[in-house]
Structures are given as structure tokens and as C-alpha cells.
Scaffold this motif. Structure first.
Motif, PDB file in Angstrom:
ATOM      1  N   GLU A 378     -56.136 171.857  -7.757  1.00 32.09           N
ATOM      2  CA  GLU A 378     -56.601 170.530  -7.582  1.00 32.09           C
ATOM      3  C   GLU A 378     -56.477 169.744  -6.240  1.00 32.09           C
ATOM      4  O   GLU A 378     -57.468 169.187  -5.611  1.00 32.09           O
ATOM      5  CB  GLU A 378     -55.782 169.744  -8.578  1.00 32.09           C
ATOM      6  N   LYS A 379     -55.294 170.133  -5.604  1.00 28.67           N
ATOM      7  CA  LYS A 379     -55.014 169.522  -4.022  1.00 28.67           C
ATOM      8  C   LYS A 379     -56.203 170.162  -3.146  1.00 28.67           C
ATOM      9  O   LYS A 379     -56.831 169.544  -2.408  1.00 28.67           O
ATOM     10  CB  LYS A 379     -53.607 169.946  -3.654  1.00 28.67           C
ATOM     11  N   ASP A 384     -60.717 169.328   0.200  1.00 31.51           N
ATOM     12  CA  ASP A 384     -62.256 169.639   0.782  1.00 31.51           C
ATOM     13  C   ASP A 384     -63.182 168.506   0.579  1.00 31.51           C
ATOM     14  O   ASP A 384     -63.869 168.580   1.555  1.00 31.51           O
ATOM     15  CB  ASP A 384     -62.844 170.815  -0.238  1.00 31.51           C
ATOM     16  N   TYR A 385     -62.988 167.629  -0.308  1.00 29.32           N
ATOM     17  CA  TYR A 385     -63.555 166.354  -0.220  1.00 29.32           C
ATOM     18  C   TYR A 385     -63.118 165.435   0.773  1.00 29.32           C
ATOM     19  O   TYR A 385     -64.150 165.022   1.255  1.00 29.32           O
ATOM     20  CB  TYR A 385     -63.406 165.554  -1.489  1.00 29.32           C
ATOM     21  N   ILE A 386     -61.975 165.324   1.077  1.00 34.58           N
ATOM     22  CA  ILE A 386     -61.570 164.459   2.228  1.00 34.58           C
ATOM     23  C   ILE A 386     -62.122 164.757   3.568  1.00 34.58           C
ATOM     24  O   ILE A 386     -62.641 164.107   4.516  1.00 34.58           O
ATOM     25  CB  ILE A 386     -59.944 164.421   2.290  1.00 34.58           C
ATOM     26  N   THR A 387     -62.110 166.145   3.534  1.00 41.01           N
ATOM     27  CA  THR A 387     -62.607 166.852   5.039  1.00 41.01           C
ATOM     28  C   THR A 387     -63.994 166.871   5.307  1.00 41.01           C
ATOM     29  O   THR A 387     -64.507 167.614   6.267  1.00 41.01           O
ATOM     30  CB  THR A 387     -61.825 167.921   5.340  1.00 41.01           C
ATOM     31  N   GLN A 388     -64.670 166.473   4.147  1.00 40.01           N
ATOM     32  CA  GLN A 388     -66.391 166.330   4.274  1.00 40.01           C
ATOM     33  C   GLN A 388     -66.723 165.612   5.606  1.00 40.01           C
ATOM     34  O   GLN A 388     -67.822 165.734   5.975  1.00 40.01           O
ATOM     35  CB  GLN A 388     -66.991 166.055   3.009  1.00 40.01           C
ATOM     36  N   ASP A 415     -58.684 160.177  -3.048  1.00 40.15           N
ATOM     37  CA  ASP A 415     -58.130 161.309  -2.913  1.00 40.15           C
ATOM     38  C   ASP A 415     -57.435 161.378  -1.491  1.00 40.15           C
ATOM     39  O   ASP A 415     -56.251 162.103  -1.440  1.00 40.15           O
ATOM     40  CB  ASP A 415     -59.445 162.278  -2.350  1.00 40.15           C
ATOM     41  N   LYS A 416     -57.595 160.822  -0.565  1.00 42.06           N
ATOM     42  CA  LYS A 416     -57.070 160.808   0.847  1.00 42.06           C
ATOM     43  C   LYS A 416     -55.562 160.158   0.573  1.00 42.06           C
ATOM     44  O   LYS A 416     -54.453 160.547   0.886  1.00 42.06           O
ATOM     45  CB  LYS A 416     -57.491 160.206   2.105  1.00 42.06           C
TER      46      LYS A 416
END
Length: 650
Positions: A378-379, A384-388, A415-416
Motif C-alpha cells: 500500500e505504501k 509511486d503516485y506521489i512521485t509521478q 497520499d503525500k
């Protein structure tokens, strides 16, 4: 609040609950904003800052088949300075092309102590009321506002009339700026209402729901039924709600004695067969949250869910409005009862105190119910989403705080924000982190009130015993994330040297100070987790490791927001200091002392003039009786490189 909006999901929800979404929190949080959510130019209204609301009584008359309401709202307020007028935020449809313009809300009367007052409903979405006399500082009075018509509709759908399975429904979702669309209130995040009573009159075949408890049964008069709800805890205007449709009710019990309370679930009848098993998770999640934090904040009233037609969920105090009853959606909205409802973000710039917490606390359900591997996955998905994108801060700018899309950015606010909390947990350790959160929730200045980011920081610093300003500057207020290059080298017996270099994705941060988790492995399945406290670029850190490191992994449990990392084990220059010959000098037998992690592949003996006089493979004991007395050199080829040793034959 969580929006699981996507075209595919809306289609699934519309054709039937049983065909709903897969059980994946990552998919649930895929997008937090409606595609049509617009820039909403809302700022603190200075004209509402001179009074404190203590009570609202909302008397609503609705028909779920009609986009309209009739209402009388009685508001009691205390003067913070001398007042001749009182101003409420109340939207007014002024666009003549709006389909609801002809039937727009009109205020018919305002009374104080039964006496009609003069008022104006201006184009700045203000209801300005002339009081009958000057209200002195510290005194309070009540005004009664009567109005009817079609409400404005902004943000996520502040007032919605629609259908489910051919049944009519009306529901509200006022976050962030929509309460003022359907009732005159104080929209800002600076004044919680001390208590409310909500009376909902609707056709008798329908069931109504709102915040708090029903102190008495609904009263049926002719074709109509009036339900009464009382909520006795402080509440901001955006969390006041109601919904009316043909609900079925599922009753449960939550909490542990002596703090048990009813759980009331209002479910579409067509979905009732599908949700019974899912609803059974609700008391279990409540128990987990009470164990992690504290007793459910509103245990004197109720908790519950009410199904509605928006693509997600909304954490109205004591009654979360739900698109469905998937476990992680239940967990997210329930977590808000502590983080968002009991303690509410003090400005929309601090929205991560609501949404980041709810996202992370929902992830704790995965950790506690599904195990560490699922929690790590999950983390990893959140990272992955944050660092897009290389940009974006958790904390909003003044301009961003008026933009619905930015306030509810799933990448940053959710998320962040969640992963920043996870990094604080990693930095402080579980005991201090959870104690700091408990202290934050129990703070009498914050409980059932508002908080800003510095309030949380102060509580965490208190238990940590040191400043967290650098951390908050880098990870909350500024943008981006780091990328690491970590080189490891076995330099001596039981010692490993780590060299750490970092680059930043955004120039707002010159260097991210952060303890770094590294897992090292040995040749015989040894494993050790290390934490490298990285405070500057190019830092060299020596660590004691009781075996020769043969490989390493950075952040195996996904505790840090980072991307594009490189880890290198420098094996070519390893100094095999632990290899020793004995006895030395020797006359007959020569032996090699070698760690179990090191594999000797070949040994070559040289005399003093460089001639090869003996060689072997995979042997660590040699008969040197046949060698002449003198000095010899032994080249040892190992899985960690070559080491030369000297011995004397006598």
C-alpha cells in the motif's frame, strides 16, 4: 472525504452495487476530485468575524422528487464586538441562464424575538440582517430566517436531487464551500457551532437522516413525517448534512463497555443483500481505532453510514455518507471522525490534517488486518503516485486554498500527507509517534475545535524531545522528494562503510534530512536492518555489521517518499582484513582463518623472487614441509576479491 470518481466506477454504481469496485484502496483513492469541480473564489468573510455561533435549529421541508426546499433556520450567536447588523454566508443564484434561476432561493422573512427585521440578500452571497438594537459585546441573541426555493450547487454537489433504482433521493455534501448553498451559516473554518437540532419533514414513505441522535421517534402527520436529530458536539458548518430516501436500516453496536454506542446504517433497499457482510467490518475497525488512539469521540451519540449518489464518501459527523461499503472506504471516512470531525483543519491550507490522516489511518487497517506485506504494498502504491510529478507540497498556498481541485488533490493532500505521517512514525518510532497523536487528540485547546499544522508539530516535538522544524520545512511546506545513491563497502572485520549522495526533484529543498532504512544481507542468509541518519550530501557513515555484506536493499518496507534510487556494493576493493595465516612462521602445516561468508576459490604460493611454487583450489590447509626455508607470499582469490598474505617457512 474521498472521491472514487471515474467513468467506469460511476457506470458500475449506477447499474448495481453487486457489480461494485474491486477491494483496492489504491483504486479507491485514484481521484479525489470530480472532473467538473471548479475554481471557487472563497476567502474568509471579514463580515462574519464579529460573532460566535452557539446554536442552529434547522427546520427543513423537502420532497426527494423535487429539487427545492423550504426552511426556517434559527441561529443563536454571541457578539464578539458591538453589533448592529449580523451577516451570514448564503449563496444567491444571480446568473439568469442558471436553470434554477426562476425558482431560486428567496428569503421571505427574518425575525428577532418575533419581530420582523430588515435584511438584504446581496450579490456577494451574504445575508445581511439589521438587528432590532445594538447587541453589546458578550451578549447573545437569536434570529429566525425563513426561505424557500432551489439552492445553488457548487463544489462536489452541495445539494443534490437524483434517483437510485427509480427511487428519489435528496442529499447534501457541503465540503468545502457548499453549506452556504442551502442554509445561511458561517462558512469559515474558525467557528464551530456548539450544538444543532435538525428537523426534516418529508413524504412519509421516506426515511430521513442527519447528524447525531433522534431524541424522539419521527412524527407522522397526514402524508408527511418529521424526523428530529440532535447533535450536541461542536461542529463546523460544512459537516452539517441531511439525506432523504427509501432507506433500509441496519443496526449494530460499536465500542466497548462502558462506552458502547449504536451504529446505524442507512442502505438502499436494492443493495441490502450485498452489504450485510461488509458492514460487519465496521465494529472491528472502530475497535482498532479506539485501541490505536482513543475512545470514539462521539460515543454519546452514534456512528453510522448513509448511502448516497456521489462517487466516494463524506465524513459528516456521526454519519458518513457512502457510495458503497468497501472496507477501505469505511476505514477512511471513519478515521475522519477523529481527524477532521473531532479536530478539524483550521484552514484549507491545512487540509492534510484531515485527509492525510484519514488516508494513513485507513492504511493502518491494512497493516493490522492484512499484515506487513500488504501494508508495504500500500505504501509503495502511494509513493509511486506521489512521485509521478517532481513538484507539489502538502501544505497549500493562499491561492491553492480556494481551488477545490487542489484542496482535494489525492496525490498531495491525501497520499503525500499520509506518507509524511508514515515518515514521522519511522523517524520517531511507534511509541513516541502514537503517543504524540494521542496527545494531539486530547489537547483541550484542539479537541472539538480547529488545528493547524504547527499544533501537530508541537505535540510531536514534545514527545520526541527535539525540533522537527527541518522535517516539516522539507516535507510539508516545500516540494518534491529526494533520490539517493548509496554505496556500501566492507572495510574491516565487522564494519561497513556507507557513502550517501542525494539529489532533489525540486529546487525548493536543498537537502532532505531523513533517517534512511537499509537492509544488508550475508552469504549465509544473514540479514540486518540498519538506519542511516543522513544529514548532508556525500556523508560517510560507518556501521557495525557482524558478517560480510554480500548485498543490500534500500527502504525495503517503503517508509520514505523517494524515487530513482541506486544502491551499490563496492566488492572490488573490499579489504579482506579478517583473513589470517597460522601458525606463522610454520615448518609443516599452514592454515587459513577465514570467515564463513568468504569463499576461497584459489590459493597461489610465490617465493621471494615471484616464482609460483604451489597452488590449490578450495583448500584452507596446506602441507608446506616440502618448501625451503624463507619468505613466501600467498595470493588468495575469494568471492570478495584477492588478498595477499605473507608467511615464513622455518
Amino acid at each position: 472525504m474521498k472521491n472514487i470518481y471515474s467513468f467506469a466506477l460511476i457506470l458500475l454504481v449506477s447499474v448495481g452495487y453487486g457489480q461494485g469496485k474491486k477491494s483496492s484502496f489504491d483504486e479507491l483513492v485514484e481521484s479525489e476530485m470530480k472532473a467538473a469541480a471548479k475554481f471557487t473564489n472563497i476567502t474568509i468573510n471579514p463580515n462574519t468575524q464579529n460573532y460566535d455561533v452557539t446554536y442552529h435549529k434547522l427546520e427543513l421541508v423537502v420532497n426527494p422528487g423535487v429539487y427545492s426546499l423550504s426552511a426556517k433556520v434559527t441561529t443563536t450567536f454571541k457578539a464578539l464586538s458591538e453589533m448592529n447588523t449580523v451577516t451570514f454566508d448564503f449563496s444567491k443564484i444571480t446568473n439568469t441562464s442558471d436553470p434554477n434561476y426562476a425558482n431560486r432561493i428567496l428569503v421571505s422573512s427574518v425575525k428577532q424575538n418575533g419581530v420582523d427585521l430588515n435584511f438584504s440578500h446581496n450579490n456577494s452571497n451574504e445575508l445581511v440582517i439589521n438587528l432590532s438594537s445594538t447587541l453589546s459585546t458578550g451578549n447573545q441573541t437569536s434570529v429566525e430566517i425563513t426561505y424557500a426555493g432551489a439552492p445553488a450547487n457548487s463544489g462536489f454537489g452541495s445539494f443534490v436531487q437524483t434517483q437510485h433504482n427509480n427511487a428519489n433521493i435528496i442529499w447534501t455534501l457541503s465540503e468545502p464551500f457548499g453549506a452556504m448553498d442551502w442554509w445561511p451559516c458561517k462558512q469559515d473554518l474558525n467557528d464551530k457551532i456548539e450544538s444543532i437540532d435538525v428537523y426534516i419533514k418529508a413524504p412519509s414513505q421516506f426515511t430521513s437522516v442527519s447528524n447525531g441522535i433522534e431524541p424522539d421517534p419521527p412524527v407522522t402527520t397526514g402524508l408527511f413525517k418529521t424526523a428530529h436529530f440532535h447533535h450536541g458536539y461542536p461542529i463546523p458548518a460544512y459537516l452539517v448534512c441531511f439525506a432523504v430516501t427509501n432507506y433500509s436500516i441496519v443496526n449494530q453496536i460499536g465500542g466497548t463497555a462502558p462506552n458502547t454506542f449504536p451504529i446505524k446504517n442507512y442502505v438502499y433497499p436494492e443493495d441490502l443483500p450485498f452489504v450485510q457482510g461488509q458492514l460487519a467490518q465496521t465494529p472491528l475497525i472502530l475497535n482498532l481505532f479506539e485501541n490505536l488512539f482513543e475512545v470514539y469521540p462521539f460515543h454519546n451519540e452514534k456512528y453510522g453510514h448513509a448511502q448516497f449518489g456521489w462517487g466516494g464518501g463524506m465524513e459528516h459527523t456521526t454519519i458518513s455518507f457512502m457510495a458503497n461499503f468497501e472496507r477501505q472506504l469505511i476505514a477512511h471516512e471513519m478515521a475522519h471522525q477523529w481527524f477532521g470531525d473531532k479536530i478539524t483543519c483550521g484552514t484549507w491550507k491545512d487540509i492534510w490534517l484531515n485527509e492525510g490522516f484519514a488516508t494513513y489511518v485507513a492504511a493502518l487497517v491494512i497493516e493490522n488486518f492484512d499484515g506487513q506485506a500488504a501494508f508495504t504494498a500500500e505504501k509503495s502504491s502511494m509513493i509511486d503516485y506521489i512521485t509521478q510529478s517532481p513538484t507539489g507540497a502538502v501544505y497549500l498556498t493562499e491561492t491553492e486554498a480556494t481551488n477545490v481541485n487542489r484542496i482535494f488533490s489525492s496525490r498531495l493532500s491525501y497520499d503525500k500527507g499520509a506518507m509524511v505521517l508514515n515518515m514521522l512514525r519511522f523517524k520517531l518510532g511507534d511509541v513516541l509517534f502514537f503517543q504524540g497523536i494521542k496527545n494531539y487528540l486530547a489537547d483541550p485547546n484542539l479537541a472539538f475545535n480547529y488545528a493547524i499544522t504547527t499544533n501537530l508539530q508541537t505535540h510531536l516535538e514534545t514527545v520526541y524531545g527535539s525540533s522537527l522544524q527541518e522535517f516539516f520545512n522539507d516535507w510539508v511546506y516545500k516540494q518534491g522528494y529526494p533520490s539517493y545513491t548509496i554505496t556500501a563497502q566492507n572495510v574491516a572485520a565487522g564494519q561497513v562503510k556507507f557513502t550517501i549522495n542525494q539529489t532533489q526533484s525540486n529546487s525548493s529543498v536543498s537537502f532532505f534530512e531523513m533517517p534512511l532504512p537499509v537492509r544488508v544481507f550475508g552469504a549465509n542468509n544473514q540479514q540486518l536492518d540498519l538506519v542511516l541518519n543522513n544529514t548532508f550530501n556525500g556523508e560517510v557513515i560507518l556501521q557495525n555489521v557482524p558478517f560480510v555484506v554480500t548485498s543490500l536493499e534500500f527502504d525495503p518496507n517503503k517508509n520514505i517518499i523517494t524515487k530513482n534510487n541506486t544502491v551499490v556494493l563496492n566488492v572490488k576493493n573490499i579489504e579482506l582484513e579478517t583473513l589470517k595465516l597460522f601458525p606463522n612462521p610454520s615448518s609443516n602445516v599452514l592454515k587459513l582463518s577465514i570467515p564463513t561468508e568468504v569463499i576461497l576459490e584459489k590459493a597461489t604460493f610465490y617465493n621471494s623472487i615471484g616464482q609460483i611454487v604451489k597452488s590449490s583450489r578450495n583448500e584452507t590447509t596446506w602441507n608446506v614441509n616440502d618448501l625451503s626455508n624463507g619468505i613466501y607470499f600467498l595470493d588468495l582469490e575469494t568471492n570478495f576479491g584477492v588478498k595477499q598474505l605473507k608467511f615464513i617457512k622455518n
